[in-house]
Design a protein around this motif. Sequence first.
Motif, PDB file in Angstrom:
ATOM      1  N   UNK A   1       0.838  -1.191   0.000  1.00  0.00           N
ATOM      2  CA  UNK A   1       0.000   0.000   0.000  1.00  0.00           C
ATOM      3  C   UNK A   1       0.879   1.249   0.000  1.00  0.00           C
ATOM      4  N   UNK A   2       0.779   2.070  -1.045  1.00  0.00           N
ATOM      5  CA  UNK A   2       1.667   3.228  -1.186  1.00  0.00           C
ATOM      6  C   UNK A   2       1.402   4.248  -0.078  1.00  0.00           C
ATOM      7  N   UNK A   3       0.127   4.458   0.266  1.00  0.00           N
ATOM      8  CA  UNK A   3      -0.197   5.431   1.301  1.00  0.00           C
ATOM      9  C   UNK A   3       0.501   5.091   2.623  1.00  0.00           C
ATOM     10  N   UNK A   4       0.409   3.822   3.008  1.00  0.00           N
ATOM     11  CA  UNK A   4       1.046   3.437   4.266  1.00  0.00           C
ATOM     12  C   UNK A   4       2.555   3.587   4.183  1.00  0.00           C
ATOM     13  N   UNK A   5       3.085   3.244   3.004  1.00  0.00           N
ATOM     14  CA  UNK A   5       4.534   3.350   2.847  1.00  0.00           C
ATOM     15  C   UNK A   5       4.985   4.817   2.923  1.00  0.00           C
ATOM     16  N   UNK A   6       4.229   5.720   2.317  1.00  0.00           N
ATOM     17  CA  UNK A   6       4.601   7.128   2.355  1.00  0.00           C
ATOM     18  C   UNK A   6       4.612   7.634   3.802  1.00  0.00           C
ATOM     19  N   UNK A   7       3.593   7.213   4.556  1.00  0.00           N
ATOM     20  CA  UNK A   7       3.506   7.705   5.935  1.00  0.00           C
ATOM     21  C   UNK A   7       4.668   7.218   6.778  1.00  0.00           C
ATOM     22  N   UNK A   8       5.001   5.957   6.634  1.00  0.00           N
ATOM     23  CA  UNK A   8       6.063   5.411   7.475  1.00  0.00           C
ATOM     24  C   UNK A   8       7.446   5.707   6.881  1.00  0.00           C
ATOM     25  N   UNK A   9       7.429   6.075   5.601  1.00  0.00           N
ATOM     26  CA  UNK A   9       8.710   6.270   4.896  1.00  0.00           C
ATOM     27  C   UNK A   9       9.570   7.394   5.407  1.00  0.00           C
ATOM     28  N   UNK A  10       9.032   8.248   6.292  1.00  0.00           N
ATOM     29  CA  UNK A  10       9.842   9.368   6.773  1.00  0.00           C
ATOM     30  C   UNK A  10      10.821   8.934   7.855  1.00  0.00           C
ATOM     31  N   UNK A  11      10.623   7.702   8.365  1.00  0.00           N
ATOM     32  CA  UNK A  11      11.365   7.341   9.564  1.00  0.00           C
ATOM     33  C   UNK A  11      12.871   7.298   9.357  1.00  0.00           C
ATOM     34  N   UNK A  12      13.315   6.592   8.349  1.00  0.00           N
ATOM     35  CA  UNK A  12      14.765   6.442   8.185  1.00  0.00           C
ATOM     36  C   UNK A  12      15.438   7.761   7.856  1.00  0.00           C
ATOM     37  N   UNK A  13      14.822   8.483   6.944  1.00  0.00           N
ATOM     38  CA  UNK A  13      15.455   9.735   6.530  1.00  0.00           C
ATOM     39  C   UNK A  13      15.512  10.707   7.705  1.00  0.00           C
ATOM     40  N   UNK A  14      14.491  10.647   8.546  1.00  0.00           N
ATOM     41  CA  UNK A  14      14.480  11.568   9.693  1.00  0.00           C
ATOM     42  C   UNK A  14      15.382  11.097  10.841  1.00  0.00           C
TER      43      UNK A  14
END
Lengths: 690, 296, 296
Positions: C88-101
């Motif tokens: 699910x792209x939406x879920x991935x976008x939401x959680x995707x900030x973790x590593x970069x942050x």
Amino acid sequence: MTEPAQRLIGKTGKTANALELRDLSVAYRVGGRNRAVLRNLNLSIGQGEAYGLVGESGCGKSTVALSVVRYLPRNGSITGGAIALDGQDVMKLDAEALRRARAESVSMVYQDPGKALNPSIRIGRQLTEIFELAGISGQAAEDRTIAMLNRVRISDPASVMQRYPHQLSGGMQQRVAIAMALANDPSMLILDEPTTGLDATVEAEVLDLIAQLRQELSASILFISHNLAVIANMCDRVGVLYAGMLVEEGPTDAVFNDPRHPYTVALLRCLPRGGQRKDQGRLDTIPGFLPGIGADIKGCAFADRCALATERCRTEPPPLYDLADDRGRRLSRCHYHEQAQSLPRATPYNVALPSRQAASPAVLRVEGLNKTYGSHGHLLRAVKDISVSLRPGETLGLVGESGSGKTTFARLLLGLVPPDEGGMIELEGKALAPRLESRSDEQVKAMQIVFQNPDSALNRSHSIRHLISRALKRLAGLSGAALEARLNDLVRSVRLTERHLAVKPRQLSGGLKQRVAIARAFAGDPRIVVCDEPTSALDVSVQAAILNLLADLQSKEDVSYIFISHDLGVVRYLSDRIAVLYLGRIMELGPSEDVFAGPHHPYTEALLSAVPKLDQAETARIRLDGEIPSATNPPSGCVFHTRCPRKIGPVCETQEPPLNEAEPGHSIRCHILYAELARLQNKVVQPEPA
Amino acid sequence: MVFLGGQVLPGNVGRAILGPFADQRAVDALNHSLGVDRPLLTQYGSWIWNFVQGDMGTSYIFRSPVAPFVIDALGNSMKLAAVAFVLVVPIGIFGGVIAALNLNRPLDRIISLGGLSVTVLPEFVTGIILILIFGVWLRWLPISAAWPRDAGFFTQLYYLILPSLPLFLVLFGYIARMARSGMIEALDSDYTRTAVLKGLPWRTVIWRHVLRNALLPTITVIATQTGYLIGGLVVIETLFRYQGIGSLIFTAARGKDFPVLEAGILTIGIVYAVATLAADFLYSVLNPRIRLGTDQ
Amino acid sequence: MSATDSSATIPAPAPNDANRRGPLAEVFFSLLRSGTFLTGLAIVMFWVACALFGEHFAPYDPLADDIINALAPPSAEHWFGTDQIGRDVFSRVIVGSRDILTVAPLATLLATIAGTALGLFTGYFRGIVDDIISRILEAFMAIPVVIVALLAIVALGTSKTTVIVVIGLSFAPIIARTVRAAVLAERQLDYVAAAQLRHESALHTMFVEILPNVIPPILVETTVRLGYAIFAVATLSFMGFGIQPPSPDWGLSISSNYGMIGGGFWWTVLFDAIAIASLVIGVNLAADGVHGAFND
Ligand SMILES: Nc1ncnc2c1ncn2[C@@H]1O[C@H](COP(=O)(O)OP(=O)(O)OP(=O)(O)O)[C@@H](O)[C@H]1O
Ligand code: SF4
Ligand code: SF4
Ligand SMILES: [Mg+2]
């Protein structure tokens, strides 16, 4: 010369004043609020008249000038009143008419000519474009430019036209700026501190030039300066500005000799005048501060600082009383103008005279000190072969123009820069290591400094308490209760209070900051304090207080000063002996009174005559021409020969004269014999007073 | 330095190419044939010597001389960079100047904040968005930069528009910002006041007195952006599958093809040095204070 | 017309409101009044919240594949559609900030500490050591981060730590340059001479006298660098040198999906691109606000 002020506005061009400000109010927008800077200012300048505007820093002088040419800072606005140039209402002009007015009738010269000229355009072009505006172009414009440069006494104008501003000295730059201002033959010339920041001899030249041009041209002049003496010499009438209001106005000599407002009275008392010296009494001071911009002023703006103030002053704003007398129209904004001169002193006059032991051994001896800097492959001899000594409790004044090596010498003494090999500095009989790191703690604390600029000298991140305690800890080795006790003593002795300890430097005024710096310098009971232009950034009222403080501390602590200044009046007030420096060399060294009274070195003579004076009528003046030579390439022989008005011949160009002891304790570096100097300068050689 | 980079990379070159499972003898043989078992300094000396003669060594992977690759790739990259530069320098400066002349008005806000926003976006992000808009949805521009064989100048240009846009955006904000602050400083200066008070028309004030002083710092800064530009090229060339020096280095790094990597990076270093020199030269030509020095 | 009177002096110092607050408090208050800063902060806080609590409001497990539903376009069920293996792209976008942050701030922190130390030492001691170090740092800065990263990652292999170290060390010289310039300016001030005239140690002078005064430029530079660190992490991930699968990191997702945009599967990259864009712009708006607050 003085014309009766013409109060007729809006009549035909002939009778209109050159400049007329009516109820002018100006405000700056700061923090979202308009703050008043000029308050209902009325002022008029007649045709051909030179009007001086004086006042402390921040009173609004420049704002007046910028309003007239409608060039206020972005956040500034004219909130009321009218400005008329030659009867023409400046505020009603549209953009094109305003441009024409600037092109044709009003010009302005300001401080810091180095910034006023465009750095990337040749001088010639910056001038010809003015003539092009007037429809003169090509060769004709060039010719006019050359004529204009000749007019401001620039030799070889053709080559100057080819140069860029940075290739000219400060004095030359200011001449060019004046040439630019006068090129369109304006009817109104505004000069905002045109000589502030220039060296004394250069300032004198520029002032002479302005005075001469006044004779040649028809322009009326608004001359703005914080320096009362400059105004006294240049202007017919003077206005004293305080908190954006005119507090006194009248013919120059009348105002300065017979002031009718307590503020003017006090300002004049702050100046060391007529050769006043520290052992003859303290200077007067003005307590308190100028109201900040936008301050809400109920009664008289000066009430907080005025010793004559009464309840009436605090509630009822004084009008500009008209005191017309036979010498011309006088105005004073004081309810008690007739008592102004009875203003009580803010600082008592009497002093406890120090008991001076004449024959105590020198605390400092300097022998053959040299400093050479390498600069772009050239050698720059900043200090050459300086030998002096200093007795306990004595002040040695160092005077000289920029580049004369004053500050370098101070830094050499303190060990902040290492001198060249070979010289010797001896403190209380023991040789000092050249570098600070190799000096003992004892030696370091024995010699301290008060810097010129307290903003630079006080660490802005630390509180005043921290600044002084740290010095006490490191220099006096104190801690705990002993430190607290000494801290309180010290703070009181520089006339600060407990209240000042908690704040950071930026919350204090310039004068208070300088007191902190002085307290810090005295923390370790120094034997010698070097004062490097400690008052040059301060207004005269504050300067007086600092000079008094230094004199008091000296008589109390028996400390010696090396006092550096370019202001001869100030040096004379504080110094027992004086060394005159030129291009890193001592030209004259002797007891203060002898150096001032003469016979003196030709350079000292010129320097003394260059300083504008309040009291004296113009005597025959000696003017130096030419530039101060560069220390990288000093003239051969006597370094002063390129500018010396008394030069005797080829010997001056080939042979450097030695520093000869002419009288006991008074040495002069000149080929002319002492007796001959005395004759040339019409001085009688007096036997040294015992 | 670049060369050392190549040398401190893991253990030895042969092992890196052949992988952890290769026979040690094979590794030694390869190392020997590549010359990497000679002492470091000898290697370095001969490498530099060869480099200046145009011999950049032999690719480990393709087993063919590096020079042609590098020169071709450099040419391609230059084309791409040139398109971006030619567009961005005038437009960026113009934007900054206009913003400064309208200080604190809406136009200034739009240019400043817009510039700030686009300048900080990674190239692949703007690249993707632009590809989607112009390549996929509108179908105005090709989504790959690889133009057909024998493409003429205009066709090549057509193919380069989209890849150059992300570079343009990043540089635009940067240049506009510099130009704007240079302008503000010049507008606030005393010499501008002098010019205005001379009664010169506003246009003359701007053209003759303000612009030149205002843009001097911008010009130096533009040249220092060469370094950035090269980094940007690595990304853009990968995204658009373009055969430039950036993608060459990228591929070489992935394939651990050290001669190519070294040659590529050294080439970049030279380009950078030349650009910096050019900027210094330009600056001193335009600035009389440096050109003439102080003669007093 | 616009001008500022450069000859104007600071008003006479009767204590007024502005003076009563300390300088840092004043900066703080002016930050609260800055729309730019608050907007930026809001965006950044949004993504920080996603990084911290994303799982709780993401509708799907961002890592769970669902091959049957692969490459489904946005719908009520999958707001942003699904990717190649049906995640699910939406879920991935939401959680995707973790590593970069995590990676970007740590890299910035490293850069700030190393850069400040370097800048303080070189600026304070000046002389030959400074000359040498500064030359080296300059040379270092000439190489784009992407290329440094490329080399380092080839040498050290990919891991979050490598990315942090690479970006941290590549940014350190830039911060060092800023700090050094500030320290050089401070060093000219007489309070440093005054400290020497108390025989203070070099460390005391550096850290107690000078450091507090160069905090403002350090803070400004740090916020700006944070923006660039996010830029760099995203780019490295996109190039395959940064954060590694199966993380839902945005750059990584774009990298594994952009090959298909020619086929019209725009949703697999667009939302990630917008997410990166918003975070980078947010950080930079905040940085711009900080810069403005310190330079009022
Ligand atoms: N752009 C500005 N914004 C806010 N306040 C200003 C501005 N320009 C000047 N001021 C303040 O207005 C007051 C008057 O300034 P002005 O420059 O006219 O004084 P001045 O008499 O010329 O002082 P100085 O002798 O220092 O030149 C000062 O308190 C100054 O700090
Ligand atoms: S009106 Fe009062 S307060 Fe003001 S100057 Fe005169 S005596 Fe002083
Ligand atoms: S030596 Fe000659 S040039 Fe020098 S001061 Fe004396 S008279 Fe003048
Ligand atoms: Mg002024």
